[in-house]
Write a protein that holds these residues in place. Structure first.
Motif, mmCIF file in Angstrom:
data_model
loop_
_atom_site.group_PDB
_atom_site.id
_atom_site.type_symbol
_atom_site.label_atom_id
_atom_site.label_comp_id
_atom_site.label_asym_id
_atom_site.label_seq_id
_atom_site.Cartn_x
_atom_site.Cartn_y
_atom_site.Cartn_z
ATOM 1 N N ALA A 229 0.836 -1.195 0.000
ATOM 2 C CA ALA A 229 0.000 0.000 0.000
ATOM 3 C C ALA A 229 0.874 1.249 0.000
ATOM 4 C CB ALA A 229 -0.902 -0.001 1.222
ATOM 5 N N LYS A 230 0.363 2.320 -0.616
ATOM 6 C CA LYS A 230 1.081 3.592 -0.617
ATOM 7 C C LYS A 230 1.058 4.196 0.781
ATOM 8 C CE LYS A 230 0.180 4.996 -5.349
ATOM 9 N NZ LYS A 230 -0.297 6.082 -6.203
ATOM 10 N N ARG A 231 2.076 4.967 1.080
ATOM 11 C CA ARG A 231 2.110 5.683 2.352
ATOM 12 C C ARG A 231 1.069 6.785 2.322
ATOM 13 N NH1 ARG A 231 6.489 5.482 5.664
ATOM 14 N NH2 ARG A 231 6.195 7.676 6.155
ATOM 15 N N ALA A 232 0.490 7.113 3.464
ATOM 16 C CA ALA A 232 -0.539 8.145 3.540
ATOM 17 C C ALA A 232 -0.021 9.480 3.015
ATOM 18 C CB ALA A 232 -1.022 8.294 4.975
ATOM 19 N N GLU A 233 1.267 9.754 3.202
ATOM 20 C CA GLU A 233 1.841 11.008 2.734
ATOM 21 C C GLU A 233 1.880 11.092 1.218
ATOM 22 O OE1 GLU A 233 3.454 8.901 4.819
ATOM 23 O OE2 GLU A 233 3.465 9.959 6.713
ATOM 24 N N ASP A 234 1.794 9.947 0.537
ATOM 25 C CA ASP A 234 1.885 9.918 -0.918
ATOM 26 C C ASP A 234 0.522 9.908 -1.614
ATOM 27 O OD1 ASP A 234 4.645 9.815 -0.641
ATOM 28 O OD2 ASP A 234 4.679 7.626 -0.707
ATOM 29 N N LEU A 235 -0.562 9.861 -0.850
ATOM 30 C CA LEU A 235 -1.884 9.819 -1.457
ATOM 31 C C LEU A 235 -2.265 11.188 -2.003
ATOM 32 C CD1 LEU A 235 -3.764 7.640 1.172
ATOM 33 C CD2 LEU A 235 -2.662 6.911 -0.941
ATOM 34 N N VAL A 236 -3.025 11.200 -3.074
ATOM 35 C CA VAL A 236 -3.433 12.422 -3.733
ATOM 36 C C VAL A 236 -4.865 12.766 -3.316
ATOM 37 C CG1 VAL A 236 -3.829 13.493 -5.977
ATOM 38 C CG2 VAL A 236 -1.966 11.867 -5.701
ATOM 39 N N PRO A 237 -5.104 13.991 -2.840
ATOM 40 C CA PRO A 237 -6.463 14.376 -2.461
ATOM 41 C C PRO A 237 -7.406 14.266 -3.659
ATOM 42 C CG PRO A 237 -4.885 15.997 -1.684
ATOM 43 C CD PRO A 237 -4.140 15.053 -2.600
ATOM 44 N N GLY A 238 -8.618 13.821 -3.413
ATOM 45 C CA GLY A 238 -9.613 13.733 -4.472
ATOM 46 C C GLY A 238 -9.631 12.418 -5.233
ATOM 47 N N VAL A 239 -8.663 11.536 -4.967
ATOM 48 C CA VAL A 239 -8.626 10.234 -5.630
ATOM 49 C C VAL A 239 -9.310 9.213 -4.722
ATOM 50 C CG1 VAL A 239 -7.138 8.398 -6.501
ATOM 51 C CG2 VAL A 239 -6.498 10.782 -6.847
ATOM 52 N N PRO A 240 -10.346 8.525 -5.230
ATOM 53 C CA PRO A 240 -11.076 7.560 -4.401
ATOM 54 C C PRO A 240 -10.307 6.250 -4.239
ATOM 55 C CG PRO A 240 -11.992 7.600 -6.601
ATOM 56 C CD PRO A 240 -10.928 8.654 -6.563
ATOM 57 N N TYR A 241 -9.445 6.176 -3.260
ATOM 58 C CA TYR A 241 -8.631 4.983 -3.060
ATOM 59 C C TYR A 241 -9.428 3.823 -2.471
ATOM 60 C CZ TYR A 241 -4.573 7.852 -4.017
ATOM 61 O OH TYR A 241 -3.664 8.655 -4.621
ATOM 62 N N VAL A 242 -10.491 4.145 -1.740
ATOM 63 C CA VAL A 242 -11.298 3.112 -1.121
ATOM 64 C C VAL A 242 -12.587 2.959 -1.930
ATOM 65 C CG1 VAL A 242 -12.521 2.422 0.972
ATOM 66 C CG2 VAL A 242 -10.367 3.681 1.144
ATOM 67 N N ARG A 243 -12.863 1.730 -2.372
ATOM 68 C CA ARG A 243 -14.055 1.478 -3.171
ATOM 69 C C ARG A 243 -15.292 1.916 -2.391
ATOM 70 N NH1 ARG A 243 -14.429 -4.399 -4.969
ATOM 71 N NH2 ARG A 243 -12.519 -3.741 -5.935
ATOM 72 N N GLY A 244 -16.161 2.648 -3.028
ATOM 73 C CA GLY A 244 -17.396 3.088 -2.410
ATOM 74 C C GLY A 244 -17.297 4.388 -1.625
ATOM 75 N N TRP A 245 -16.102 4.947 -1.507
ATOM 76 C CA TRP A 245 -15.917 6.150 -0.707
ATOM 77 C C TRP A 245 -16.754 7.309 -1.236
ATOM 78 C CZ3 TRP A 245 -14.295 7.797 3.790
ATOM 79 C CH2 TRP A 245 -14.043 9.155 3.966
ATOM 80 N N ASN A 246 -16.722 7.544 -2.542
ATOM 81 C CA ASN A 246 -17.479 8.664 -3.096
ATOM 82 C C ASN A 246 -18.977 8.479 -2.907
ATOM 83 O OD1 ASN A 246 -15.421 10.347 -3.926
ATOM 84 N ND2 ASN A 246 -15.203 9.342 -5.895
ATOM 85 N N ARG A 247 -19.458 7.268 -3.085
ATOM 86 C CA ARG A 247 -20.888 7.005 -2.895
ATOM 87 C C ARG A 247 -21.293 7.270 -1.439
ATOM 88 N NH1 ARG A 247 -24.013 1.341 -4.132
ATOM 89 N NH2 ARG A 247 -26.085 2.101 -3.625
ATOM 90 N N ALA A 248 -20.492 6.803 -0.510
ATOM 91 C CA ALA A 248 -20.777 7.032 0.909
ATOM 92 C C ALA A 248 -20.719 8.515 1.248
ATOM 93 C CB ALA A 248 -19.798 6.246 1.773
#
Length: 50
Positions: free
Chosen positions: A9-28
């Protein structure tokens, strides 16, 4: 940390805001926003802060 397939998994510091990394996150997130709007319309928003 790896997932069940052994993919690192990518480090939290490397995640890009606005990218739905977790399935279903945008729907929730949209559903929570819709619920919040309904609570405001019903005048119950002060009972559910945040």
């Amino acid at each position: 940390m790896t997932d069940r397939r052994g993919v690192v998994a990518k480090r939290a510091e490397d995640l890009v805001p606005g990218v739905p990394y977790v399935r279903g996150w945008n729907r929730a997130r949209r559903s929570a926003g819709t619920l919040a709007d309904q609570l405001v319309l019903l005048g119950l928003d002060s009972d559910f802060p945040g």
